[in-house]
Design a protein around this motif. Structure first.
Motif, PDB file in Angstrom:
ATOM      1  N   ALA A 457     -28.309  61.686  30.717  1.00 40.32           N
ATOM      2  CA  ALA A 457     -29.286  61.530  29.634  1.00 40.32           C
ATOM      3  C   ALA A 457     -30.379  60.541  30.033  1.00 40.32           C
ATOM      4  N   ILE A 458     -29.999  59.449  30.688  1.00 37.55           N
ATOM      5  CA  ILE A 458     -30.988  58.456  31.121  1.00 37.55           C
ATOM      6  C   ILE A 458     -31.924  59.055  32.168  1.00 37.55           C
ATOM      7  N   ALA A 459     -31.369  59.853  33.083  1.00 37.72           N
ATOM      8  CA  ALA A 459     -32.211  60.504  34.095  1.00 37.72           C
ATOM      9  C   ALA A 459     -33.195  61.479  33.454  1.00 37.72           C
ATOM     10  N   VAL A 460     -32.727  62.241  32.450  1.00 37.45           N
ATOM     11  CA  VAL A 460     -33.621  63.152  31.728  1.00 37.45           C
ATOM     12  C   VAL A 460     -34.716  62.359  31.022  1.00 37.45           C
ATOM     13  N   ASN A 461     -34.345  61.258  30.426  1.00 40.87           N
ATOM     14  CA  ASN A 461     -35.295  60.383  29.737  1.00 40.87           C
ATOM     15  C   ASN A 461     -36.391  59.920  30.694  1.00 40.87           C
ATOM     16  N   ALA A 462     -35.998  59.445  31.880  1.00 36.64           N
ATOM     17  CA  ALA A 462     -36.968  58.978  32.867  1.00 36.64           C
ATOM     18  C   ALA A 462     -37.880  60.110  33.332  1.00 36.64           C
ATOM     19  N   ALA A 463     -37.317  61.314  33.476  1.00 39.32           N
ATOM     20  CA  ALA A 463     -38.119  62.466  33.909  1.00 39.32           C
ATOM     21  C   ALA A 463     -39.173  62.826  32.864  1.00 39.32           C
ATOM     22  N   ILE A 464     -38.815  62.734  31.581  1.00 44.48           N
ATOM     23  CA  ILE A 464     -39.776  63.028  30.512  1.00 44.48           C
ATOM     24  C   ILE A 464     -40.911  62.013  30.525  1.00 44.48           C
ATOM     25  N   VAL A 465     -40.566  60.729  30.721  1.00 45.09           N
ATOM     26  CA  VAL A 465     -41.608  59.693  30.800  1.00 45.09           C
ATOM     27  C   VAL A 465     -42.548  59.980  31.971  1.00 45.09           C
ATOM     28  N   LEU A 466     -41.987  60.386  33.105  1.00 42.37           N
ATOM     29  CA  LEU A 466     -42.802  60.680  34.285  1.00 42.37           C
ATOM     30  C   LEU A 466     -43.761  61.838  34.017  1.00 42.37           C
ATOM     31  N   LEU A 467     -43.284  62.883  33.345  1.00 43.45           N
ATOM     32  CA  LEU A 467     -44.159  64.015  33.012  1.00 43.45           C
ATOM     33  C   LEU A 467     -45.300  63.567  32.101  1.00 43.45           C
TER      34      LEU A 467
END
Length: 486
Positions: A457-467
């Motif tokens: 979930a944290i990795a998905v969160n970081a990926a969304i911020v990057l996008l």
């Protein structure tokens, strides 16, 4: 269209053109206006989180079933997010101060009702009224702030402090809710609003002047109904997805209905003579992409509280009180980011500030993927949450300045309504998404399975911020073109 926007500083009514762009010093009157508006926004932010820790106690005290307990939070969030855009426009048309004060009256009465509730029905009614009051007061207060302070250093400072206090309010609410529940009663989580609302109601009419349009166009009722129902359906669908999974019939049907209603809203806005949201405003890059950046900023960092709460309590074995106090580091980070945001904007510009904030948030959110299964890793969580909080608040203030710049005063209620809606929807949708990801990623039971799920979930969160960061870098224009586009 002529506009009467009497500034809170007591200047004479005039057109929507900013006549004092060089003003950089707060007068005593403006300072008091700012304190009142910030205190109100802080109180509303606290309301979002203050009951989270107390939910089991409230359920036992009033007889809520476990299945219905989540409606204490959901009923508030649905109204707070779903009606924000409507009330933002109503404030433009009928008076921002009038809506602001009226919403505070409802908020105070609803808080008193909630504190005195004797059954689930009475409490849910109070939460619905609190949500409606929040939907009215938040955009009205923000538009009073943007019309009281000219574009430039003063507005940037005001929005920076506003963002810092609102974000820290979520953390304060979680801590304060636990303290009040343990030392006094969960009812004080409601009662605490009453004296604050009364104080603002007594002082505000003396220093805040009315701000509204001279000519009142007809309210776009079809647009208001379609967008409000559409937002309600989408937010309800997201909460259902978080509770029952993304494949549940209730979540899918509600999300689909929300999308259809928002398409209808778009069609209506193209045809009516006085649209609720003029497409020319939505067509501005600063408004459209600024709100995209804000949606991501609010949805991602606030939702990290969910997996980190699981980490602290279920993996490391800390108590709820220790877990709540640990989020104080996140709160300190957001306050630091908010206080320094105006200075950073002054040095590198709004767009670059938003991007720098996104970079910080991405890096330190991704760093949390390295958390281990023993308490020696607490240092990483505390450091990363602090620095990520700084970055998140830089991005949020950058979003607020971007999404409300380059617009005439008569459009500020709409702009702040959109920005507030973005904030409310982001906060509401973030946690259900993180909850669904954690649940789907868990392989088995036990602390190790929970740790694996929350890391995903944290990795998905970081990926969304990057996008979101990449979208801002590509689509947002430079500050000068944004500010001068009026």
């Amino acid at each position: 269209m002529s506009v009467t926007d009497t500034e809170a500083a007591g200047t004479a009514p005039g057109p929507a053109v900013d006549t004092a762009p060089a003003q950089t010093v707060l007068t005593p009157r403006l300072r008091l206006v700012l304190v009142l508006l910030l205190a109100t926004q802080f109180m509303l932010a606290v309301d979002f989180a203050i009951l989270n820790v107390a939910l089991p106690v409230i359920g036992n005290g009033l007889g809520f079933s476990l299945a219905h307990l989540q409606w204490i939070g959901t009923s508030f969030a649905l109204c707070a997010a779903g009606f924000t855009l409507l009330f933002g426009r109503v404030a433009d048309l009928f008076g921002r101060r009038r809506v602001f004060l009226g919403g505070l009256v409802v908020l105070g009465a609803a808080s008193l009702m909630g504190g005195l509730a004797q059954n689930p029905e009475m409490l849910i009614t109070a939460r619905v009224l609190q949500g409606l009051a929040t939907a009215a007061v938040t955009p009205a207060a923000l538009s009073l702030m943007t019309t009281s302070f000219p574009e430039g250093p003063l507005r940037q400072k005001a929005l920076g402090l506003n963002g810092a206090l609102m974000s820290s309010g979520f953390t304060t609410g979680a801590i304060l809710g636990g303290v009040l529940t343990d030392l006094l009663s969960w009812r004080w989580a409601f009662f605490i609003n009453v004296p604050v609302a009364l104080a603002v109601l007594i002082i505000a009419p003396r220093i805040i002047k009315e701000s509204r349009l001279d000519e009142r166009p007809k309210l776009d009722l079809p647009g208001a109904v379609s967008v409000t129902l559409g937002l309600l359906a989408i937010i309800f669908g997201l909460t259902q997805a978080g509770e029952k999974g993304w494949g549940s019939a209730g979540a899918l049907l509600s999300l689909a209905a929300g999308v259809v209603l928002l398409v209808i809203f778009y069609v209506v806005e193209r045809k009516v003579s006085a649209p609720l949201v003029p497409l020319s405003v939505l067509g501005k890059r600063s408004v459209a992409w600024g709100n995209v950046a804000g949606l991501i900023a609010f949805a991602t960092f606030t939702s990290l509280v969910f997996p980190l709460t699981l980490y602290l309590q279920e993996v490391l074995g800390y108590s709820a009180l220790v877990a709540g106090l640990s989020f104080g580091f996140l709160g300190l980070g957001t306050v630091t980011g908010g206080v320094t945001a105006s200075k950073v904007i002054g040095k590198i510009g709004t767009k670059r500030t938003l991007i720098v904030g996104g970079v910080l948030q991405t890096v330190f959110t991704a760093a949390l993927v390295g958390l281990g299964d023993d308490r020696s890793w607490m240092w990483l969580m505390l450091v990363a949450s602090f620095l990520g909080g700084v970055g998140n608040m830089l991005a949020i203030v950058g979003f607020m300045v971007t999404a409300t710049s380059g617009l005439a005063n008569h459009e500020q209620g709409l702009a702040t309504g959109l920005a507030t809606m973005t904030q409310q929807v982001g906060i509401t949708m973030g946690t259900p998404i993180m909850s669904a990801v954690v649940t789907a990623a868990m392989a088995g039971t036990g602390a190790s399975a929970i740790l694996g799920g929350l890391k995903v979930a944290i990795a998905v969160n970081a990926a969304i911020v990057l996008l979101g960061l990449l979208a801002s870098a590509v689509f947002l224009r430079s500050d000068r073109s944004t500010v001068q586009s009026q």
